[in-house]
Design an enzyme around this catalytic site. Structure first.
Site, PDB file in Angstrom:
ATOM      1  N   THR A 153     -22.502  85.756 -79.770  1.00 22.89           N
ATOM      2  CA  THR A 153     -22.818  85.172 -78.460  1.00 22.89           C
ATOM      3  C   THR A 153     -24.327  84.960 -78.390  1.00 22.89           C
ATOM      4  O   THR A 153     -25.074  85.575 -79.158  1.00 22.89           O
ATOM      5  CB  THR A 153     -22.401  86.128 -77.328  1.00 22.89           C
ATOM      6  OG1 THR A 153     -23.096  87.360 -77.506  1.00 22.89           O
ATOM      7  CG2 THR A 153     -20.903  86.389 -77.345  1.00 22.89           C
ATOM      8  N   GLU A 186     -16.501  83.251 -76.908  1.00 21.13           N
ATOM      9  CA  GLU A 186     -15.363  84.180 -76.899  1.00 21.13           C
ATOM     10  C   GLU A 186     -14.023  83.468 -76.773  1.00 21.13           C
ATOM     11  O   GLU A 186     -12.964  84.099 -76.874  1.00 21.13           O
ATOM     12  CB  GLU A 186     -15.504  85.163 -75.726  1.00 21.13           C
ATOM     13  CG  GLU A 186     -16.612  86.201 -75.900  1.00 21.13           C
ATOM     14  CD  GLU A 186     -17.935  85.754 -75.315  1.00 21.13           C
ATOM     15  OE1 GLU A 186     -18.182  84.528 -75.233  1.00 21.13           O
ATOM     16  OE2 GLU A 186     -18.725  86.629 -74.934  1.00 21.13           O
ATOM     17  N   TRP A 190     -21.527  82.588 -51.020  1.00 22.20           N
ATOM     18  CA  TRP A 190     -22.020  82.115 -52.302  1.00 22.20           C
ATOM     19  C   TRP A 190     -22.411  80.641 -52.237  1.00 22.20           C
ATOM     20  O   TRP A 190     -21.637  79.807 -51.752  1.00 22.20           O
ATOM     21  CB  TRP A 190     -20.939  82.256 -53.379  1.00 22.20           C
ATOM     22  CG  TRP A 190     -20.732  83.674 -53.813  1.00 22.20           C
ATOM     23  CD1 TRP A 190     -21.485  84.762 -53.465  1.00 22.20           C
ATOM     24  CD2 TRP A 190     -19.695  84.157 -54.675  1.00 22.20           C
ATOM     25  NE1 TRP A 190     -20.978  85.885 -54.061  1.00 22.20           N
ATOM     26  CE2 TRP A 190     -19.891  85.552 -54.798  1.00 22.20           C
ATOM     27  CE3 TRP A 190     -18.647  83.552 -55.357  1.00 22.20           C
ATOM     28  CZ2 TRP A 190     -19.060  86.349 -55.583  1.00 22.20           C
ATOM     29  CZ3 TRP A 190     -17.815  84.354 -56.139  1.00 22.20           C
ATOM     30  CH2 TRP A 190     -18.019  85.728 -56.251  1.00 22.20           C
TER      31      TRP A 190
HETATM   32  P1  AMP Z   1     -21.539  79.896 -75.081  1.00 20.63           P
HETATM   33  O1  AMP Z   1     -20.754  81.126 -75.363  1.00 20.63           O
HETATM   34  O2  AMP Z   1     -22.957  79.966 -75.556  1.00 20.63           O
HETATM   35  O3  AMP Z   1     -20.823  78.687 -75.570  1.00 20.63           O
HETATM   36  O4  AMP Z   1     -21.667  79.747 -73.498  1.00 20.63           O
HETATM   37  C1  AMP Z   1     -20.532  79.704 -72.696  1.00 20.63           C
HETATM   38  C2  AMP Z   1     -20.925  79.473 -71.264  1.00 20.63           C
HETATM   39  O5  AMP Z   1     -21.457  78.151 -71.093  1.00 20.63           O
HETATM   40  C3  AMP Z   1     -19.757  79.520 -70.307  1.00 20.63           C
HETATM   41  O6  AMP Z   1     -19.391  80.830 -69.980  1.00 20.63           O
HETATM   42  C4  AMP Z   1     -20.300  78.738 -69.128  1.00 20.63           C
HETATM   43  O7  AMP Z   1     -21.137  79.540 -68.321  1.00 20.63           O
HETATM   44  C5  AMP Z   1     -21.135  77.674 -69.796  1.00 20.63           C
HETATM   45  N1  AMP Z   1     -20.367  76.430 -69.896  1.00 20.63           N
HETATM   46  C6  AMP Z   1     -19.648  75.969 -70.929  1.00 20.63           C
HETATM   47  N2  AMP Z   1     -19.104  74.771 -70.649  1.00 20.63           N
HETATM   48  C7  AMP Z   1     -19.466  74.471 -69.385  1.00 20.63           C
HETATM   49  C8  AMP Z   1     -19.220  73.384 -68.494  1.00 20.63           C
HETATM   50  N3  AMP Z   1     -18.510  72.332 -68.863  1.00 20.63           N
HETATM   51  N4  AMP Z   1     -19.750  73.455 -67.260  1.00 20.63           N
HETATM   52  C9  AMP Z   1     -20.490  74.506 -66.862  1.00 20.63           C
HETATM   53  N5  AMP Z   1     -20.771  75.547 -67.647  1.00 20.63           N
HETATM   54  C10 AMP Z   1     -20.264  75.544 -68.895  1.00 20.63           C
END
Ligand code: AMP
Length: 539
Positions: A188, A331, A444
């Site tokens: 991550t 994840e 919120w």
């Molecule tokens: P990562 O594990 O680095 O791919 O990050 C995942 C996180 O990116 C998710 O938990 C979201 O907070 C954010 N994320 C992924 N896709 C989107 C989307 N289409 N819109 C908003 N946030 C997103």
């Protein structure tokens, strides 16, 4: 008594995806703009041949089932070889984000206990630092040919990929093993605390490939260009799903800027590309400069961060390229939800369509989704109730690599750390990260929706919203923006936002900056913004 089914119990393994493509789509092409700037063309049949040679080489280097092999590489055909050869022999392909700072890289490789490191020559500096700093690392291999291999003593006995595999034979005796064996490892991004390892199983990757193909994250008949890097969540599963469908692949290597992306897409007739919004901003600018889209481009998939209203209009209304929003995380392999328009929205008024497209999408088959309140109670799917988004399914994490405690809720769901809503049509909408949510007087405010609305203002090029302390309301929104032309005033922005959002959501403060801090996976680093503006107190 249950009656056992009588179908074959064949394991779902990653390598047969490529074997299938080599057999049935032998001539389908894989084009790479290499890190040295030259274009390389190969096919699935040739890829499978190289993968067999590489498997021999890995075994000769002492790699055993379960061992971790690190890659520090961009999207290229050699990286694709590694995805399949490493997993094929029962080892684990650990894709590492080369943009991370050196101490994090050292931490990741040490934690994973990687034994080999394959690196693109543009990351020679990072690789050299790792040779000295990671005790488990035995050999490093430059992903290139002899003409382009770095010539310095820092690597010890440096191996060169093309030479390494050239001396091996084909016809590798592939082992067959349990489908729950680990095939890939990705950490991550570690924006909160240390990065955590996510171990993908063969089974999870194969099932995920079907989901990618079935839900249009990539489709048979497309020429696919994953612009999302192969070091980030399996490039959203495209390298596995493409051979499943026999679809041609285009890899951009070092091309992340608008002009090079455009050129490659245009030359190679890419029809569908996947990436994060920051990348697409560059492509949109290039399309505007040229007054056209890359000639065959029909669809872009946007994920990793929310797509904006302005970006949907630019792609769809100016250039006729369909925007498809998707959501997932490291994840979740990553595909969780994807936004393909339901029939009833296809004929809806344009504004309604766009409103719907801004939602992240509908859960794909295989991923159960629910929203829960702070006590873990399920909330209604009414499009209004906001809660913690929780998921479960065969390609959702069960536990982190080398961590004992379970990250799951007591009843077996994974809390994503995202906050959002589910509407009666099944669409999920992310309103925030749990840690970024702005709590104003107990209610919120969605930073994501505020950012999106602000991006519609002609003088706002980029926007991020964070909560800052407020005497009465505890927290209120601060809008940080990169202006386009003359910086706007708070009054101008709020007059614009007031027609789109509830009055009590409007930001109480505005800061204009030259650039937003962007993390290694292309997302705005809100922690940095909070640090920078921690002196702001509102009353
Ligand atoms: P990562 O594990 O680095 O791919 O990050 C995942 C996180 O990116 C998710 O938990 C979201 O907070 C954010 N994320 C992924 N896709 C989107 C989307 N289409 N819109 C908003 N946030 C997103």
């Amino acid at each position: 008594m249950l009656l056992a089914g009588q179908m074959m119990d064949r394991p779902l393994l990653v390598l047969p995806l490529l074997q299938h493509a080599a057999r049935h789509h032998a001539d389908s092409t894989i084009v790479t703009l290499g890190v040295e700037g030259t274009v390389h063309r190969t096919t699935y049949a040739e890829t499978y041949e190289r993968v067999q040679r590489l498997a021999h080489a890995l075994v000769r280097l002492g790699i055993k089932p379960g061992d971790r092999v690190a890659t520090l590489a961009l999207n290229t055909f050699r990286h694709l070889d590694l995805y399949f050869a490493v997993a094929g022999i029962g080892a684990v392909c650990h894709t590492v984000n080369p943009r991370l700072p050196p101490d994090q890289l050292r931490y990741l490789l040490s934690h994973a206990e990687d034994r080999l490191l394959f690196f693109d020559t543009c990351f020679a500096e990072q690789a050299a630092a790792l040779v000295a700093g990671v005790p488990t690392l035995e050999r490093v291999i430059a992903l290139t040919d002899t003409a382009h291999a770095p010539e310095d003593g820092r690597f010890g006995d440096l191996l060169v990929y093309d030479t390494l595999i050239a001396r091996e034979g084909v016809a590798f005796p592939w082992p067959e093993f349990d489908e729950n064996t680990a095939a890939g490892l990705c950490y991550t991004s570690g924006t909160t605390g240390l990065p955590k390892g996510v171990l993908y199983s063969h089974r999870s990757l194969v099932l995920h490939s079907f989901a990618v193909a079935a839900n249009g994250l990539a489709s048979a008949g497309d020429v696919l260009m994953p612009v999302v890097p192969m070091f980030h969540v399996n490039a959203w599963g495209i390298p596995h799903a493409a051979p499943l469908m026999g679809a041609p692949l285009v890899f951009g290597g070092p091309a992340f800027d608008g002009p090079r992306l455009f050129h490659l897409m245009d030359e190679e007739a890419v029809t569908c590309a996947q990436g994060v919004p920051t990348l697409w901003q560059g492509l949109v600018a290039e399309m505007r400069a040229r007054g056209r889209r890359p000639k065959a481009l029909t669809r872009v998939v946007v994920g990793g961060a929310a797509v904006s209203d302005a970006m949907i209009r630019a792609f769809e209304d100016e250039f006729g390229v369909e925007v498809c929003h998707a959501w997932g995380m490291t994840e979740t392999t990553p595909l969780g939800v994807i936004n393909r328009p339901k029939e009833k929205f296809k004929t809806a008024p344009r504004e309604r369509q766009i409103r719907q497209k801004l939602k992240q999408g509908i859960g794909v088959y295989g991923v159960d989704i629910r929203i829960a309140d702070g006590e873990g109670r399920s909330l209604p799917r009414d499009g209004a109730s906001q809660g913690h988004i929780q998921v479960r399914g065969p390609w959702i994490i069960r536990s982190y690599f080398k961590e004992d405690h379970s990250p799951l809720t007591a009843d077996g769901w994974f809390d994503t750390g995202d906050i959002g809503t589910l509407d009666p049509d099944g669409y999920m909408e992310i309103t925030d990260r749990a840690k970024d949510v702005i709590k104003s007087g107990g209610e919120w405010i969605s930073s994501s929706m505020l950012e999106n609305a602000a991006l519609g203002h002609p003088q706002v090029a980029q926007a991020a919203v964070i909560g800052v302390p407020h005497e009465r309301w505890l927290e209120r929104p601060l809008l940080v923006c990169v202006p386009r032309g003359a910086p706007p005033t708070l009054g101008e922005i709020n007059a614009f936002l007031a027609t789109r959002l509830p009055k009590w959501w409007l930001p109480d403060a505005l800061e204009c900056v030259d650039a937003l801090p962007i993390g290694p996976t292309g997302k705005v680093l809100k922690t940095k913004l909070r640090e920078r503006f921690k002196h702001i107190r509102l009353e």
